[in-house]
Design a protein around this motif. Structure first.
Motif, mmCIF file in Angstrom:
data_model
loop_
_atom_site.group_PDB
_atom_site.id
_atom_site.type_symbol
_atom_site.label_atom_id
_atom_site.label_comp_id
_atom_site.label_asym_id
_atom_site.label_seq_id
_atom_site.Cartn_x
_atom_site.Cartn_y
_atom_site.Cartn_z
ATOM 1 N N ALA A 188 32.887 6.389 48.881
ATOM 2 C CA ALA A 188 33.504 6.974 47.687
ATOM 3 C C ALA A 188 32.487 7.711 46.837
ATOM 4 C CB ALA A 188 34.173 5.882 46.863
ATOM 5 N N GLY A 189 32.930 8.871 46.312
ATOM 6 C CA GLY A 189 32.100 9.613 45.383
ATOM 7 C C GLY A 189 32.572 9.361 43.953
ATOM 8 N N GLU A 190 32.334 10.319 43.076
ATOM 9 C CA GLU A 190 32.714 10.162 41.675
ATOM 10 C C GLU A 190 34.127 10.654 41.404
ATOM 11 O OE1 GLU A 190 29.796 12.031 39.236
ATOM 12 O OE2 GLU A 190 28.263 10.505 39.643
ATOM 13 N N THR A 191 34.701 11.425 42.341
ATOM 14 C CA THR A 191 36.054 11.953 42.152
ATOM 15 C C THR A 191 36.895 11.690 43.391
ATOM 16 O OG1 THR A 191 35.477 14.151 43.025
ATOM 17 C CG2 THR A 191 35.194 13.790 40.635
ATOM 18 N N ILE A 192 38.215 11.772 43.182
ATOM 19 C CA ILE A 192 39.155 11.636 44.291
ATOM 20 C C ILE A 192 40.342 12.543 44.012
ATOM 21 C CG2 ILE A 192 40.324 9.644 43.236
ATOM 22 C CD1 ILE A 192 40.776 8.572 46.101
ATOM 23 N N THR A 193 40.804 13.253 45.025
ATOM 24 C CA THR A 193 41.941 14.148 44.839
ATOM 25 C C THR A 193 43.244 13.356 44.951
ATOM 26 O OG1 THR A 193 42.186 14.691 47.182
ATOM 27 C CG2 THR A 193 40.623 16.013 45.888
ATOM 28 N N MET A 194 44.309 13.941 44.434
ATOM 29 C CA MET A 194 45.619 13.295 44.548
ATOM 30 C C MET A 194 46.031 13.157 46.013
ATOM 31 S SD MET A 194 47.164 12.180 41.825
ATOM 32 C CE MET A 194 48.885 12.186 42.326
ATOM 33 N N GLU A 195 45.647 14.134 46.833
ATOM 34 C CA GLU A 195 45.987 14.071 48.257
ATOM 35 C C GLU A 195 45.274 12.894 48.915
ATOM 36 O OE1 GLU A 195 46.066 16.936 52.261
ATOM 37 O OE2 GLU A 195 45.255 17.694 50.348
ATOM 38 N N GLU A 196 44.014 12.677 48.578
ATOM 39 C CA GLU A 196 43.275 11.535 49.126
ATOM 40 C C GLU A 196 43.838 10.220 48.599
ATOM 41 O OE1 GLU A 196 38.833 13.578 49.581
ATOM 42 O OE2 GLU A 196 39.496 12.753 47.653
ATOM 43 N N LEU A 197 44.231 10.231 47.324
ATOM 44 C CA LEU A 197 44.769 9.020 46.713
ATOM 45 C C LEU A 197 46.091 8.620 47.366
ATOM 46 C CD1 LEU A 197 44.003 7.092 44.380
ATOM 47 C CD2 LEU A 197 45.477 8.459 42.884
ATOM 48 N N ALA A 198 46.882 9.617 47.766
ATOM 49 C CA ALA A 198 48.190 9.335 48.369
ATOM 50 C C ALA A 198 48.069 8.630 49.713
ATOM 51 C CB ALA A 198 48.971 10.641 48.524
ATOM 52 N N LYS A 199 46.897 8.666 50.320
ATOM 53 C CA LYS A 199 46.703 8.004 51.607
ATOM 54 C C LYS A 199 46.346 6.526 51.454
ATOM 55 C CE LYS A 199 45.046 12.329 53.645
ATOM 56 N NZ LYS A 199 43.867 13.046 54.226
ATOM 57 N N LEU A 200 46.131 6.080 50.211
ATOM 58 C CA LEU A 200 45.726 4.699 49.957
ATOM 59 C C LEU A 200 46.899 3.871 49.442
ATOM 60 C CD1 LEU A 200 42.348 5.370 48.094
ATOM 61 C CD2 LEU A 200 42.664 4.861 50.529
ATOM 62 N N PRO A 201 46.894 2.551 49.680
ATOM 63 C CA PRO A 201 47.885 1.682 49.030
ATOM 64 C C PRO A 201 47.567 1.617 47.528
ATOM 65 C CG PRO A 201 46.276 0.370 50.226
ATOM 66 C CD PRO A 201 45.989 1.801 50.570
ATOM 67 N N LEU A 202 48.574 1.831 46.702
ATOM 68 C CA LEU A 202 48.326 1.978 45.266
ATOM 69 C C LEU A 202 48.827 0.788 44.463
ATOM 70 C CD1 LEU A 202 49.182 5.750 44.714
ATOM 71 C CD2 LEU A 202 46.958 4.699 45.183
ATOM 72 N N LEU A 203 48.127 0.545 43.390
ATOM 73 C CA LEU A 203 48.508 -0.451 42.391
ATOM 74 C C LEU A 203 48.845 0.323 41.121
ATOM 75 C CD1 LEU A 203 45.450 -2.810 42.997
ATOM 76 C CD2 LEU A 203 47.721 -3.016 44.049
ATOM 77 N N LEU A 204 50.105 0.246 40.666
ATOM 78 C CA LEU A 204 50.560 1.079 39.549
ATOM 79 C C LEU A 204 51.264 0.244 38.492
ATOM 80 C CD1 LEU A 204 52.122 4.027 41.608
ATOM 81 C CD2 LEU A 204 49.831 3.931 40.596
ATOM 82 N N THR A 225 53.746 12.068 48.587
ATOM 83 C CA THR A 225 54.474 10.800 48.521
ATOM 84 C C THR A 225 53.464 9.671 48.368
ATOM 85 O OG1 THR A 225 56.254 11.634 49.930
ATOM 86 C CG2 THR A 225 56.068 9.243 49.692
ATOM 87 N N LEU A 226 53.584 8.925 47.277
ATOM 88 C CA LEU A 226 52.655 7.837 47.014
ATOM 89 C C LEU A 226 53.138 6.548 47.658
ATOM 90 C CD1 LEU A 226 51.907 8.479 43.228
ATOM 91 C CD2 LEU A 226 50.683 9.350 45.237
ATOM 92 N N THR A 227 52.187 5.746 48.108
ATOM 93 C CA THR A 227 52.504 4.447 48.706
ATOM 94 C C THR A 227 52.166 3.358 47.688
ATOM 95 O OG1 THR A 227 51.956 5.282 50.913
ATOM 96 C CG2 THR A 227 52.062 2.880 50.626
ATOM 97 N N THR A 228 53.177 2.820 47.053
ATOM 98 C CA THR A 228 52.968 1.794 46.032
ATOM 99 C C THR A 228 53.007 0.419 46.681
ATOM 100 O OG1 THR A 228 54.071 3.196 44.409
ATOM 101 C CG2 THR A 228 53.759 0.886 43.820
ATOM 102 N N ARG A 229 51.873 -0.276 46.656
ATOM 103 C CA ARG A 229 51.843 -1.613 47.246
ATOM 104 C C ARG A 229 52.327 -2.660 46.251
ATOM 105 N NH1 ARG A 229 46.882 -4.596 50.545
ATOM 106 N NH2 ARG A 229 48.188 -6.322 51.322
#
Length: 318
Positions: A188-204, A225-229
């Motif tokens: 991981a760097g200092e930033t993340i794009t929304m496209e990269e974020l959408a590939k991860l399981p999310l906590l919202l 499409t976001l994946t909400t875990r």
């Protein structure tokens, strides 16, 4: 026989007589003045006659169809208006002073702001106005708006929205970050794009919050499409879950841990960059009490100050 040079003593005119005079003068009618004061017309006429007798002059020209001021009446009208204005101003200042000596304020606040910035604000207010009680309700945007609309709270501190019934005064602008477990994104760097974020399981946060609506709308606009875990009501719960490696938490910068957690990376969300504005929220047409206005002023002054040496938020500049 010498003539006295002492001025004639002023008559003892009471405010009720002046009020009757003002109403008749401003409406040009004894009947309307009587209706406005819920008195008989003869009672108002008697008050004006008494005032004229005390002054020793006529204040009105009277005909069967018309009432107009004499020259002396016009002079008294001008003076009476200024006098009543000064009295009202003095009474208002006295009342405001009394309101600041004791009273109650009911405040609604979003959970993220309450958890990070509210303590500093309330501590400063309690120092300046120790006799005023402040009651706080932590609410989501929808519940906050309803509480303000019903008059259950004086004002709210929460996210901006397009709700038409309210005034929103921006006081804080902040970026959104992803708190990502290193096991999900080792490099991981200092930033993340929304496209990269959408590939991860999310906590919202749950869907009733303005922050969640902002995230969902941004993803939709980007055709993602976001994946909400998991979803939760409290930001601190998201941080705990991210620390356990269960997913990437999307959070406003104000609630990020003061120091990086050992197994997570704090990454600014970009492409598109997401920001939210926190505002003082009031109902249109409803003025704040003097005490509530003082608290709102402290919010403006202090909400932009960092709660630690790490500062990712800036005061809103209009």
């Amino acid at each position: 026989m010498s003539l006295s040079t002492e001025p004639r003593a002023l008559p003892n005119v009471n405010l009720k007589l002046l009020q009757a005079f003002l109403l008749v003068a401003e409406h040009g009618s004894f009947r309307q003045a009587a209706d406005l004061t819920h008195k008989s017309q003869s009672a108002v006429t008697s008050q004006i006659k008494l005032l004229e007798a005390q002054l020793g002059l006529s204040l009105f020209h009277r005909t069967t169809r018309h009432v107009s001021l004499t020259r002396e009446g016009e002079q008294l009208l001008d003076s009476a208006r200024r006098a009543i204005h000064e009295i009202e101003l003095g009474l208002r200042k006295i009342q405001e002073s009394a309101d600041l000596q004791s009273g109650r304020i009911f405040l609604a606040c979003s959970t993220t702001v309450a958890a990070t910035r509210l303590a500093k604000i309330l501590s400063a207010f309690d120092h300046d106005y120790p006799a005023i009680e402040v009651f706080v309700r932590e609410l989501t945007s929808g519940d906050m708006h309803e509480s303000i609309r019903k008059g259950e709270v004086d004002f709210g501190i929460g996210p901006m929205s397009d709700a038409q019934d309210f005034n929103f005064e921006p006081v804080l602008t902040e970026d959104l970050y992803a708190l990502v477990p290193k096991k999900l994104l080792p490099d991981a760097g200092e930033t993340i794009t929304m496209e990269e974020l959408a590939k991860l399981p999310l906590l919202l946060l749950n869907q009733a919050t303005a922050l969640r609506m902002l995230i969902d709308e941004t993803a939709k606009a980007s055709n993602l499409t976001l994946t909400t875990r998991y979803e939760f009501n409290q930001a601190q719960t998201l941080i705990s879950m991210a620390s356990a490696g269960l997913g990437a938490a999307v959070l406003p910068s104000v609630v990020l841990p003061d120091y990086p957690l050992p197994d997570t990376s704090q990454m600014l969300i970009v492409q598109p960059r997401m920001t939210r504005q926190v505002a003082i929220i009031t109902l249109k047409g409803r003025a704040l009490s003097p005490a509530a206005a003082k608290l709102a002023q402290l919010v403006r002054l202090l909400i932009g100050l960092p709660h630690s040496t790490r500062n990712r938020t800036q005061p809103y500049m209009s």
